[in-house]
Design a protein around this motif. Structure first.
Motif, PDB file in Angstrom:
ATOM      1  N   GLY A 144      -2.676  -9.934   0.880  1.00  0.00           N
ATOM      2  CA  GLY A 144      -2.927  -8.526   1.127  1.00  0.00           C
ATOM      3  C   GLY A 144      -1.850  -7.664   0.498  1.00  0.00           C
ATOM      4  O   GLY A 144      -1.590  -7.747  -0.710  1.00  0.00           O
ATOM      5  N   LYS A 145      -1.180  -6.850   1.311  1.00  0.00           N
ATOM      6  CA  LYS A 145      -0.114  -5.977   0.814  1.00  0.00           C
ATOM      7  C   LYS A 145       1.251  -6.676   0.749  1.00  0.00           C
ATOM      8  O   LYS A 145       2.233  -6.072   0.335  1.00  0.00           O
ATOM      9  CB  LYS A 145       0.009  -4.737   1.711  1.00  0.00           C
ATOM     10  CG  LYS A 145      -1.219  -3.829   1.708  1.00  0.00           C
ATOM     11  CD  LYS A 145      -0.989  -2.616   2.590  1.00  0.00           C
ATOM     12  CE  LYS A 145      -2.187  -1.674   2.560  1.00  0.00           C
ATOM     13  NZ  LYS A 145      -1.946  -0.461   3.412  1.00  0.00           N
ATOM     14  N   LEU A 146       1.277  -7.939   1.140  1.00  0.00           N
ATOM     15  CA  LEU A 146       2.537  -8.675   1.201  1.00  0.00           C
ATOM     16  C   LEU A 146       2.671  -9.665   0.049  1.00  0.00           C
ATOM     17  O   LEU A 146       1.758 -10.448  -0.219  1.00  0.00           O
ATOM     18  CB  LEU A 146       2.632  -9.429   2.534  1.00  0.00           C
ATOM     19  CG  LEU A 146       3.863 -10.321   2.722  1.00  0.00           C
ATOM     20  CD1 LEU A 146       5.127  -9.479   2.822  1.00  0.00           C
ATOM     21  CD2 LEU A 146       3.691 -11.206   3.971  1.00  0.00           C
ATOM     22  N   LYS A 147       3.810  -9.622  -0.637  1.00  0.00           N
ATOM     23  CA  LYS A 147       4.196 -10.657  -1.595  1.00  0.00           C
ATOM     24  C   LYS A 147       5.378 -11.408  -1.001  1.00  0.00           C
ATOM     25  O   LYS A 147       6.305 -10.796  -0.471  1.00  0.00           O
ATOM     26  CB  LYS A 147       4.604 -10.043  -2.937  1.00  0.00           C
ATOM     27  CG  LYS A 147       3.457  -9.469  -3.753  1.00  0.00           C
ATOM     28  CD  LYS A 147       3.976  -8.885  -5.066  1.00  0.00           C
ATOM     29  CE  LYS A 147       4.529  -9.955  -5.970  1.00  0.00           C
ATOM     30  NZ  LYS A 147       4.979  -9.407  -7.274  1.00  0.00           N
ATOM     31  N   ARG A 166      11.543   1.186  -2.323  1.00  0.00           N
ATOM     32  CA  ARG A 166      11.267   1.871  -3.590  1.00  0.00           C
ATOM     33  C   ARG A 166      10.078   2.801  -3.418  1.00  0.00           C
ATOM     34  O   ARG A 166       9.060   2.410  -2.834  1.00  0.00           O
ATOM     35  CB  ARG A 166      10.967   0.858  -4.692  1.00  0.00           C
ATOM     36  CG  ARG A 166      10.729   1.488  -6.059  1.00  0.00           C
ATOM     37  CD  ARG A 166      10.486   0.424  -7.107  1.00  0.00           C
ATOM     38  NE  ARG A 166      10.427   0.968  -8.456  1.00  0.00           N
ATOM     39  CZ  ARG A 166      10.241   0.254  -9.557  1.00  0.00           C
ATOM     40  NH1 ARG A 166      10.102  -1.061  -9.456  1.00  0.00           N
ATOM     41  NH2 ARG A 166      10.196   0.832 -10.750  1.00  0.00           N
ATOM     42  N   TYR A 167      10.235   4.026  -3.931  1.00  0.00           N
ATOM     43  CA  TYR A 167       9.170   5.029  -3.835  1.00  0.00           C
ATOM     44  C   TYR A 167       8.770   5.486  -5.232  1.00  0.00           C
ATOM     45  O   TYR A 167       9.598   6.008  -5.987  1.00  0.00           O
ATOM     46  CB  TYR A 167       9.630   6.238  -3.019  1.00  0.00           C
ATOM     47  CG  TYR A 167       8.546   7.277  -2.807  1.00  0.00           C
ATOM     48  CD1 TYR A 167       7.544   7.075  -1.871  1.00  0.00           C
ATOM     49  CD2 TYR A 167       8.531   8.445  -3.567  1.00  0.00           C
ATOM     50  CE1 TYR A 167       6.551   8.002  -1.670  1.00  0.00           C
ATOM     51  CE2 TYR A 167       7.534   9.396  -3.381  1.00  0.00           C
ATOM     52  CZ  TYR A 167       6.540   9.171  -2.434  1.00  0.00           C
ATOM     53  OH  TYR A 167       5.550  10.103  -2.248  1.00  0.00           O
ATOM     54  N   SER A 184       3.999  -3.580   0.561  1.00  0.00           N
ATOM     55  CA  SER A 184       3.573  -2.241   0.138  1.00  0.00           C
ATOM     56  C   SER A 184       3.138  -1.453   1.369  1.00  0.00           C
ATOM     57  O   SER A 184       1.998  -1.597   1.844  1.00  0.00           O
ATOM     58  CB  SER A 184       2.438  -2.349  -0.877  1.00  0.00           C
ATOM     59  OG  SER A 184       2.868  -3.022  -2.050  1.00  0.00           O
ATOM     60  N   LEU A 185       4.033  -0.632   1.870  1.00  0.00           N
ATOM     61  CA  LEU A 185       3.752   0.122   3.085  1.00  0.00           C
ATOM     62  C   LEU A 185       2.684   1.178   2.847  1.00  0.00           C
ATOM     63  O   LEU A 185       1.790   1.399   3.674  1.00  0.00           O
ATOM     64  CB  LEU A 185       5.035   0.771   3.589  1.00  0.00           C
ATOM     65  CG  LEU A 185       5.014   1.350   5.000  1.00  0.00           C
ATOM     66  CD1 LEU A 185       4.750   0.253   6.026  1.00  0.00           C
ATOM     67  CD2 LEU A 185       6.333   2.051   5.310  1.00  0.00           C
ATOM     68  N   THR A 186       2.761   1.867   1.705  1.00  0.00           N
ATOM     69  CA  THR A 186       1.742   2.810   1.273  1.00  0.00           C
ATOM     70  C   THR A 186       1.477   2.570  -0.205  1.00  0.00           C
ATOM     71  O   THR A 186       2.042   1.660  -0.822  1.00  0.00           O
ATOM     72  CB  THR A 186       2.196   4.266   1.492  1.00  0.00           C
ATOM     73  OG1 THR A 186       3.258   4.570   0.581  1.00  0.00           O
ATOM     74  CG2 THR A 186       2.682   4.490   2.920  1.00  0.00           C
ATOM     75  N   GLU A 187       0.640   3.406  -0.775  1.00  0.00           N
ATOM     76  CA  GLU A 187       0.338   3.278  -2.202  1.00  0.00           C
ATOM     77  C   GLU A 187       1.582   3.463  -3.059  1.00  0.00           C
ATOM     78  O   GLU A 187       1.692   2.871  -4.145  1.00  0.00           O
ATOM     79  CB  GLU A 187      -0.723   4.311  -2.592  1.00  0.00           C
ATOM     80  CG  GLU A 187      -1.140   4.241  -4.057  1.00  0.00           C
ATOM     81  CD  GLU A 187      -2.156   5.297  -4.396  1.00  0.00           C
ATOM     82  OE1 GLU A 187      -2.528   5.400  -5.592  1.00  0.00           O
ATOM     83  OE2 GLU A 187      -2.599   6.039  -3.487  1.00  0.00           O
ATOM     84  N   HIS A 188       2.549   4.247  -2.560  1.00  0.00           N
ATOM     85  CA  HIS A 188       3.722   4.572  -3.367  1.00  0.00           C
ATOM     86  C   HIS A 188       5.029   3.980  -2.837  1.00  0.00           C
ATOM     87  O   HIS A 188       6.021   3.949  -3.569  1.00  0.00           O
ATOM     88  CB  HIS A 188       3.882   6.097  -3.462  1.00  0.00           C
ATOM     89  CG  HIS A 188       2.701   6.784  -4.080  1.00  0.00           C
ATOM     90  ND1 HIS A 188       2.423   6.729  -5.426  1.00  0.00           N
ATOM     91  CD2 HIS A 188       1.707   7.535  -3.518  1.00  0.00           C
ATOM     92  CE1 HIS A 188       1.328   7.416  -5.681  1.00  0.00           C
ATOM     93  NE2 HIS A 188       0.867   7.913  -4.537  1.00  0.00           N
TER      94      HIS A 188
END
Length: 445
Positions: free
Chosen positions: A176-179, A344-345, A265-269
């Motif tokens: 999912g959003k986790l690497k 990172r943003y 990835s907490l959000t898209e950015h």
């Protein structure tokens, strides 16, 4: 003994060129070796490096060459030269003592490739790690003598160096959003040497000086050179024979270490990341262990005012009388475990521009190193990535930067964690030796 300690010190202070695990590369887009800082930081690009196409060094210190060498007339002299005022030397020398840590990496080979949903990495790296600590009283004794006091605590005089070959295999996966990823690293110990001054004092009362010495020394593998002698059924290490052999490699032990990392990835950015590196150690085999418990009396007048650069060290360091206790000792030495935590943003108006922060902790032998680094990252072209960074750490402020050229057929990366504005013609930093620098080439496949 003095050759061993001075060799460790000058090696650490002379770091001016390369570094593989440099902090400025943590967020550098296209940098193939970012997984060494966090096993989760990989992409789908397959690559390989050439044989010996990577080299590296990181130095952390609270002193520099400017604290050891001073200009006098038309030349440089050591701090112990009689023409250099004692107050100048002692005001510059840190009250907690000099602390120097050095790490050298030479990349033999590295490759990365993706099979299915898993990214694999394989590395072979030759590593050196050195540390030295010199107490304030030690330098005060050599420079000022007994003019201001007659008792000196020299405990804490410490020097060590390790050399080992690191083999590693790693994987990175996505859920999912986790690497998340890991690296398993078998270690082959090649050389080990360590001196510890447990309880060393000097009582300079009257005409004679008395030094009580309680210290240990241990040697394994072929990096540290030494010779022994036998006297009254007791074997000892000849202190004057201790030194470093840069051209000899000998088997000294085996070990294992583990790296773990993740990025979410907490959000898209916005992405958060963390890693733990070098959890493990090396078991050094057939170690020569020597112990010094002695009282030594001497008249320092002959050597303490000498103008020879290293002569003031002679009598004090050669006072150590190491009697061999065991030539088959085995011991486990743990590696300093590093921690990285970052965020990172990526800018909504242009994802090629981002801002980031990274906290790093590493427990060196004498202290814990803490650093907070802020990044500005930009990929202006499809084949070029840049970043600039500023950091606050134990020894002050640092400013660095990095770039990566990922053109078709090859990849060139360069970066520096701490730029020194004042260097020697040989590119050795004059001020505090805090350097992390890298240069290398890899090839997409």
């Amino acid at each position: 003994m003095r050759k061993f300690i001075v060799s460790c010190a000058l090696a650490a202070l002379s770091v001016g060129l390369f570094g593989q695990n440099f902090q400025s590369g943590y967020y550098l887009d296209g940098y193939h070796l970012a997984y060494r800082q966090n096993p989760a930081l990989t992409d789908s690009t397959a690559f390989r490096t050439g044989i010996l196409s990577l080299a590296g060094a990181t130095s952390r210190s609270n002193i520099g060459l400017s604290d050891i060498f001073y200009p006098y007339e038309d030349r440089l002299v050591t701090a112990f030269n009689k023409h250099i005022p004692a107050k100048t030397v002692m005001d510059n020398f840190p009250k907690q003592g000099a602390q120097i840590n050095l790490n050298l990496d030479f990349g033999v080979f590295a490759t990365g490739f993706k099979r299915g949903n898993v990214y694999h990495t394989v590395d072979v790296t030759l590593k050196y790690a050195g540390q030295i600590r010199v107490p304030y009283d030690y330098v005060s004794l050599l420079k000022e003598g007994v003019a201001n006091k007659d008792f000196f605590n020299l405990s804490g005089l410490d020097a060590g160096i390790d050399n080992y070959l690191e083999l590693s295999y790693g994987q990175t996966r996505e859920w999912g959003k986790l690497k998340y990823g890991f690296r398993v690293k078998p270690l082959i110990g090649l050389g080990h040497g360590r001196f510890r001054g447990r309880d060393v004092t000097l009582d300079a009362v009257g005409e004679g000086w008395t030094q009580d010495i309680h210290a240990d020394i241990e040697i394994a593998g072929g990096l540290v050179t030494w010779s022994g002698s036998e006297d009254n059924d007791s074997k000892s290490i000849n202190v004057g024979s201790l030194g470093l052999n840069r051209y000899k490699i000998g088997f000294g032990g085996l070990g294992l270490a583990l790296d773990l990392g993740a990025e979410y990835s907490l959000t898209e950015h916005l992405a958060l990341s963390a890693s733990v590196l070098d959890a493990g150690g090396i078991k050094w085999l057939d170690k020569v262990y020597g112990k010094s418990d002695a009282r030594y009396s001497y008249d320092p007048d002959e050597d303490i005012d000498s103008e020879e650069k290293l002569q003031p060290l002679k009598d004090i360091l050669d006072a150590f009388d190491f009697r061999i206790q065991d030539k088959k000792a085995n011991s486990l030495e743990f590696l300093p475990v590093s921690l990285n935590v970052g965020a990172r943003y990526k800018m909504p108006f242009n994802e090629d521009i981002s801002a980031a922060v990274l906290y790093t902790y590493k427990p060196y032998r004498f202290y814990g190193y803490n650093e907070v680094r802020l990044f500005g990252c930009w990929s202006p072209l499809s084949w070029l990535s840049l970043d600039v960074s500023g950091a606050r750490h134990n020894f002050g402020w640092s400013f660095g930067g990095a770039f990566d050229v990922h053109a078709p057929g090859f990849n060139v990366f360069w970066g520096i964690d701490s730029y020194s504005f004042k260097v020697t013609p040989q590119m050795v930093p004059v001020d505090k030796s805090n350097i992390g620098m890298t240069f290398g080439v890899s090839f997409p496949i």
